[in-house]
Scaffold this motif. Structure first.
Motif, mmCIF file in Angstrom:
data_model
loop_
_atom_site.group_PDB
_atom_site.id
_atom_site.type_symbol
_atom_site.label_atom_id
_atom_site.label_comp_id
_atom_site.label_asym_id
_atom_site.label_seq_id
_atom_site.Cartn_x
_atom_site.Cartn_y
_atom_site.Cartn_z
ATOM 1 N N THR A 70 0.836 -1.200 0.000
ATOM 2 C CA THR A 70 0.000 0.000 0.000
ATOM 3 C C THR A 70 0.875 1.257 0.000
ATOM 4 O O THR A 70 2.101 1.173 0.047
ATOM 5 C CB THR A 70 -0.878 0.042 1.259
ATOM 6 O OG1 THR A 70 0.002 0.163 2.392
ATOM 7 C CG2 THR A 70 -1.717 -1.219 1.402
ATOM 8 N N THR A 71 0.232 2.395 -0.005
ATOM 9 C CA THR A 71 0.953 3.671 0.035
ATOM 10 C C THR A 71 1.961 3.708 1.189
ATOM 11 O O THR A 71 3.131 4.032 0.989
ATOM 12 C CB THR A 71 -0.056 4.833 0.181
ATOM 13 O OG1 THR A 71 -0.863 4.883 -0.996
ATOM 14 C CG2 THR A 71 0.653 6.167 0.355
ATOM 15 N N LEU A 72 1.506 3.349 2.396
ATOM 16 C CA LEU A 72 2.414 3.418 3.545
ATOM 17 C C LEU A 72 3.595 2.460 3.407
ATOM 18 O O LEU A 72 4.696 2.745 3.875
ATOM 19 C CB LEU A 72 1.641 3.150 4.849
ATOM 20 C CG LEU A 72 0.765 4.314 5.337
ATOM 21 C CD1 LEU A 72 -0.064 3.899 6.556
ATOM 22 C CD2 LEU A 72 1.592 5.564 5.667
ATOM 23 N N ASP A 73 3.397 1.315 2.737
ATOM 24 C CA ASP A 73 4.521 0.397 2.501
ATOM 25 C C ASP A 73 5.574 1.070 1.624
ATOM 26 O O ASP A 73 6.759 1.037 1.929
ATOM 27 C CB ASP A 73 4.034 -0.878 1.805
ATOM 28 C CG ASP A 73 3.158 -1.719 2.709
ATOM 29 O OD1 ASP A 73 3.520 -1.869 3.888
ATOM 30 O OD2 ASP A 73 2.117 -2.201 2.238
ATOM 31 N N TYR A 74 5.110 1.671 0.542
ATOM 32 C CA TYR A 74 6.069 2.309 -0.365
ATOM 33 C C TYR A 74 6.726 3.526 0.279
ATOM 34 O O TYR A 74 7.899 3.806 0.039
ATOM 35 C CB TYR A 74 5.389 2.692 -1.682
ATOM 36 C CG TYR A 74 5.031 1.484 -2.520
ATOM 37 C CD1 TYR A 74 6.005 0.523 -2.827
ATOM 38 C CD2 TYR A 74 3.743 1.281 -2.984
ATOM 39 C CE1 TYR A 74 5.686 -0.606 -3.574
ATOM 40 C CE2 TYR A 74 3.411 0.164 -3.734
ATOM 41 C CZ TYR A 74 4.388 -0.780 -4.028
ATOM 42 O OH TYR A 74 4.070 -1.888 -4.763
ATOM 43 N N ILE A 75 5.960 4.229 1.116
ATOM 44 C CA ILE A 75 6.557 5.376 1.804
ATOM 45 C C ILE A 75 7.729 4.901 2.660
ATOM 46 O O ILE A 75 8.799 5.504 2.672
ATOM 47 C CB ILE A 75 5.491 6.108 2.665
ATOM 48 C CG1 ILE A 75 4.521 6.879 1.751
ATOM 49 C CG2 ILE A 75 6.150 7.061 3.664
ATOM 50 C CD1 ILE A 75 3.393 7.599 2.475
ATOM 51 N N GLU A 266 6.631 -4.935 -12.730
ATOM 52 C CA GLU A 266 6.452 -5.554 -11.412
ATOM 53 C C GLU A 266 7.312 -6.804 -11.286
ATOM 54 O O GLU A 266 7.642 -7.448 -12.286
ATOM 55 C CB GLU A 266 4.978 -5.922 -11.185
ATOM 56 C CG GLU A 266 4.135 -4.709 -10.869
ATOM 57 C CD GLU A 266 2.777 -5.046 -10.260
ATOM 58 O OE1 GLU A 266 2.648 -6.080 -9.574
ATOM 59 O OE2 GLU A 266 1.858 -4.257 -10.483
ATOM 60 N N VAL A 267 7.619 -7.136 -10.049
ATOM 61 C CA VAL A 267 8.336 -8.383 -9.826
ATOM 62 C C VAL A 267 7.412 -9.522 -10.262
ATOM 63 O O VAL A 267 6.201 -9.392 -10.232
ATOM 64 C CB VAL A 267 8.753 -8.555 -8.342
ATOM 65 C CG1 VAL A 267 9.774 -7.520 -7.960
ATOM 66 C CG2 VAL A 267 7.560 -8.469 -7.405
ATOM 67 N N LYS A 268 8.046 -10.618 -10.672
ATOM 68 C CA LYS A 268 7.277 -11.733 -11.218
ATOM 69 C C LYS A 268 6.165 -12.176 -10.259
ATOM 70 O O LYS A 268 6.421 -12.418 -9.094
ATOM 71 C CB LYS A 268 8.214 -12.907 -11.509
ATOM 72 C CG LYS A 268 7.676 -13.741 -12.630
ATOM 73 C CD LYS A 268 8.500 -14.887 -13.184
ATOM 74 C CE LYS A 268 9.802 -15.279 -12.634
ATOM 75 N NZ LYS A 268 10.376 -16.497 -13.150
ATOM 76 N N PRO A 275 7.905 -6.635 -1.977
ATOM 77 C CA PRO A 275 7.674 -5.180 -1.912
ATOM 78 C C PRO A 275 8.959 -4.354 -1.978
ATOM 79 O O PRO A 275 8.964 -3.267 -2.547
ATOM 80 C CB PRO A 275 6.985 -4.995 -0.560
ATOM 81 C CG PRO A 275 6.364 -6.312 -0.259
ATOM 82 C CD PRO A 275 7.283 -7.340 -0.858
ATOM 83 N N LYS A 276 10.026 -4.895 -1.390
ATOM 84 C CA LYS A 276 11.265 -4.131 -1.363
ATOM 85 C C LYS A 276 11.819 -3.970 -2.780
ATOM 86 O O LYS A 276 12.185 -2.873 -3.205
ATOM 87 C CB LYS A 276 12.284 -4.829 -0.460
ATOM 88 C CG LYS A 276 13.518 -4.010 -0.213
ATOM 89 C CD LYS A 276 14.323 -4.550 0.957
ATOM 90 C CE LYS A 276 15.600 -3.741 1.161
ATOM 91 N NZ LYS A 276 16.579 -3.983 0.067
ATOM 92 N N GLU A 280 12.229 -0.643 -5.445
ATOM 93 C CA GLU A 280 13.403 -0.244 -6.233
ATOM 94 C C GLU A 280 13.006 0.089 -7.678
ATOM 95 O O GLU A 280 13.540 1.030 -8.270
ATOM 96 C CB GLU A 280 14.462 -1.357 -6.191
ATOM 97 C CG GLU A 280 15.156 -1.450 -4.836
ATOM 98 C CD GLU A 280 15.850 -2.797 -4.598
ATOM 99 O OE1 GLU A 280 16.171 -3.073 -3.435
ATOM 100 O OE2 GLU A 280 16.040 -3.562 -5.579
ATOM 101 N N GLU A 281 12.068 -0.691 -8.198
ATOM 102 C CA GLU A 281 11.571 -0.408 -9.554
ATOM 103 C C GLU A 281 10.904 0.969 -9.607
ATOM 104 O O GLU A 281 11.090 1.736 -10.540
ATOM 105 C CB GLU A 281 10.553 -1.472 -9.995
ATOM 106 C CG GLU A 281 11.104 -2.875 -10.186
ATOM 107 C CD GLU A 281 11.921 -3.016 -11.460
ATOM 108 O OE1 GLU A 281 11.841 -2.118 -12.318
ATOM 109 O OE2 GLU A 281 12.651 -4.016 -11.578
ATOM 110 N N ILE A 282 10.098 1.235 -8.579
ATOM 111 C CA ILE A 282 9.414 2.531 -8.529
ATOM 112 C C ILE A 282 10.437 3.648 -8.370
ATOM 113 O O ILE A 282 10.355 4.691 -9.021
ATOM 114 C CB ILE A 282 8.392 2.561 -7.361
ATOM 115 C CG1 ILE A 282 7.289 1.516 -7.584
ATOM 116 C CG2 ILE A 282 7.778 3.948 -7.204
ATOM 117 C CD1 ILE A 282 6.314 1.371 -6.423
ATOM 118 N N ASP A 283 11.400 3.388 -7.509
ATOM 119 C CA ASP A 283 12.432 4.374 -7.223
ATOM 120 C C ASP A 283 13.115 4.867 -8.499
ATOM 121 O O ASP A 283 13.300 6.066 -8.706
ATOM 122 C CB ASP A 283 13.465 3.713 -6.283
ATOM 123 C CG ASP A 283 14.418 4.731 -5.694
ATOM 124 O OD1 ASP A 283 14.062 5.931 -5.677
ATOM 125 O OD2 ASP A 283 15.512 4.325 -5.253
#
Lengths: 325, 284
Positions: A70-75, A266-268, A275-276, A280-283
């Motif tokens: 979720t948002t908080l995970d990515y934050i 996305e990861v496979k 999520p981690k 990195e992909e989002i980063d």
């Protein structure tokens, strides 16, 4: 173990079989290495084919996965020193949207996003990530604050939609969403929107008027949920799978329609598997987007946003001789 | 035929009952769907399609609306020939559009243009609920955006009359994005200090209510117009309780602070004219 998704069942069955063979081999001290190797190769082929040819409905399942970050995970993964800020200063604090200030690497930013719950208790508190007007007004308040202090804004989109309720209507759900659309258009700071789960209609768009709009590979963005579309089109909500296919709601569809900028891989098997690594992909995409936008002036940012939305849509003219099929 | 002998002949003429609640009056006489008051259609039209009995506001076509507001002979329409495509290859969509074009004599669910209202220049967009329920697809979004751009270019006020079920499903997420497209244009209009008046007429819901309809410098509505974000049935299913009768009416919105006023159709032109005058004086 994550809840099993229908289209992943053959993979899980094969994995189980391999595990059984391995324990059997140890138990009975029989050499089954060849068989196991065979099956593992088969598994990897199956994984590749399953995940590379995902149907829209498969993606809908992943986008809605209970364990999807979720948002908080990515934050947590992408930012440091996040301080959550609450309330719209008018009515209340809507926990279906979270927002606050943080550092992205060394850059002060404002982060806002829809927030689903991870379990029933949290979902009740967060209204399943479906905001009321005060949620949108809190988001706008934080965006205006970001503008005042010249901070870029990052929005994570993840909602089934704005909440359809009596109180929401009384407090002006329409106006709250509409106001955000108009005000986001005029923000003098970079705005980057990333659809991380479900992008449900106006309730998603109210955080979605950005200089860049990216989508995670298995997220969706639509004018109506597949169930809602099926109910209207065929008077049968169980046709959702069919609706998901015809409504063109996946990241590749939106890319093709010229609505989004980038698809974030996305990861496979989906973001929830790691999520981690997903962060990195989002980063990577976030960093390059920001770097580009930070070179632009206030006027250029507004103009770029204007041009971006201005060109969305398909239309013709009477004399184009459109052939009615 | 033998069979004919057993068929009882009808003694009375029957009145077809299949057509219920015909909103747009067509015959010589019209019966109000609200209070059953019967009026001569010609009189009803002269009365701006408002029932003399109960003040029920019939739906107006875009042509009738423009005629009721814009000074005679001053209207110039924009983008008359713009028509929808079928970006999602939706079955039957093109046929439905063609049917509505024939029925309404307009090419899409919004008519845009410029003219004079009480002698003052305006840019105007009028949505038409007879065309695909006034739903907003690419063409509606584009025409409204172009009209706003024209208002910016010519420094004229922009007035919109909304009547829409919301985003047009057949164009999927492209329809949704028209909410953003019209909004970025409205922001530009606002930044130039130009006036934007939104008048919501029956019905104004979903994506239209949640975009341009709700962000006028002035937000007005016609009496009893249905205005809301989510559908009544969906809300009832979600919250599992009955909603008040006036829920999502113009009067309900007024009570909850969402509107500047509810304006009777017979006062509409005068009110808009006065506002335009106030704004034109202010700019000097």
């Amino acid at each position: 173990m994550a809840a099993e998704l229908e289209f992943e069942r053959p993979i899980h069955e094969l994995e189980k079989k391999i595990a059984e063979l391995k324990s059997f081999m140890e138990e009975k001290e029989i050499d089954l290495t060849d068989e196991i190797q065979n099956l593992e190769e088969k598994l990897s082929r199956l994984e590749n084919s399953t995940y590379s040819e995902m149907k829209p409905w498969d993606r809908v399942q992943i986008a809605r996965h209970a364990e999807r970050p979720t948002t908080l995970d990515y934050i947590k993964y992408l930012f440091t020193d996040f301080i959550e800020l609450h309330g719209d200063r008018l009515f209340g604090d809507d926990e279906a949207i979270v927002g606050g200030v943080a550092f992205y690497k060394d850059l002060p930013v404002t982060v806002i996003g829809h927030q689903r719950g991870k379990d029933t208790k949290e979902n009740l508190r967060r209204n399943f990530g479906m905001p009321h007007p005060e949620g949108y007004r809190k988001a706008l308040r934080l965006m205006k604050q970001a503008e005042k202090f010249n901070r870029p804004i990052i929005c994570f989109i993840d909602t089934k939609g704005a909440y359809p309720g009596k109180a929401a209507e009384e407090r002006g759900q329409s106006e709250a969403i509409a106001r955000n659309l108009v005000e986001m258009a005029g923000l003098t700071v970079p705005v980057i929107c990333i659809v991380i789960g479900e992008g449900g209609s106006g309730g998603a768009l109210a955080l979605g008027v950005g200089n860049y709009v990216h989508m995670l590979e298995n997220s969706t963005y639509s004018v109506i949920s597949p169930e809602g579309a099926a109910a209207i089109l065929w008077k049968d909500a169980s046709q959702a799978k069919k609706a998901a296919e015809s409504m063109r709601i996946t990241a590749p569809d939106l890319k093709e329609l010229g609505i989004i900028d980038e698809i974030i891989e996305e990861v496979k098997g989906g973001a929830h598997k790691d999520p981690k690594r997903q962060s990195e992909e989002i980063d990577a995409v976030l960093e390059s987007s920001l770097n580009h936008l930070l070179t632009m002036s206030e006027d250029e940012l507004i103009e770029q946003r204007y041009e971006k939305y201005k060109k969305i849509g398909q239309f013709g003219f009477v004399n184009d001789s459109i052939v009615v099929k | 035929m033998i069979k004919g002998l057993f068929v009882k002949k009808k003694k009375y003429a029957t009145i077809p009952t299949g057509k219920v609640k015909q909103d747009v009056p067509e015959g010589i006489m019209s019966k109000c769907p609200e209070c059953k008051h019967i009026m001569v259609t010609k009189e009803l039209k002269k009365n701006l399609l408002v029932c003399q009995g109960c003040q029920y506001h019939y739906s107006m076509s875009s042509q009738e609306r423009i005629a009721s507001l814009i000074d005679e002979g001053t209207f110039t329409e924009y983008d008359t020939e713009m028509i929808s495509k079928n970006p999602l290859d939706f079955p039957d969509y093109l046929e439905k559009l063609e049917g509505d074009r024939k029925k309404t004599k307009i090419n899409e669910a919004v008519v845009t243009g410029e003219g004079k209202l009480d002698g003052l220049d305006v840019t105007i967009a009028v949505m038409d609920s007879r065309f695909r329920m006034g739903s907003m697809g690419s063409v509606v979004g584009e025409k409204i955006t172009r009209a706003i751009e024209k208002a910016i270019e010519t420094e004229k006020p922009f007035i919109i009359f909304t009547a829409s079920g919301g985003a047009r499903m057949q164009e999927g997420v492209l329809s949704l994005m028209q909410m953003a497209k019209t909004s970025v244009a409205l922001k530009k209009l606002s930044e130039k200090g130009l006036l934007f008046i939104s008048v919501m007429t029956h019905p104004t819901t979903g994506g239209v209510s949640a975009s341009f309809a709700s962000v006028g410098d002035y937000n007005f509505a016609e009496p009893k117009a249905l205005i809301g974000f989510a559908g009544r049935r969906i809300i009832e299913q979600t919250i599992r309780q009955e909603l008040p009768d006036d829920f999502q009416t113009a009067e309900f919105l007024l009570k909850h602070g969402q509107l500047d006023g509810v304006i009777h159709r017979s006062d509409m032109k005068k009110t808009l004219g006065t506002l335009l005058k106030i704004h034109s004086e202010g700019r000097r």
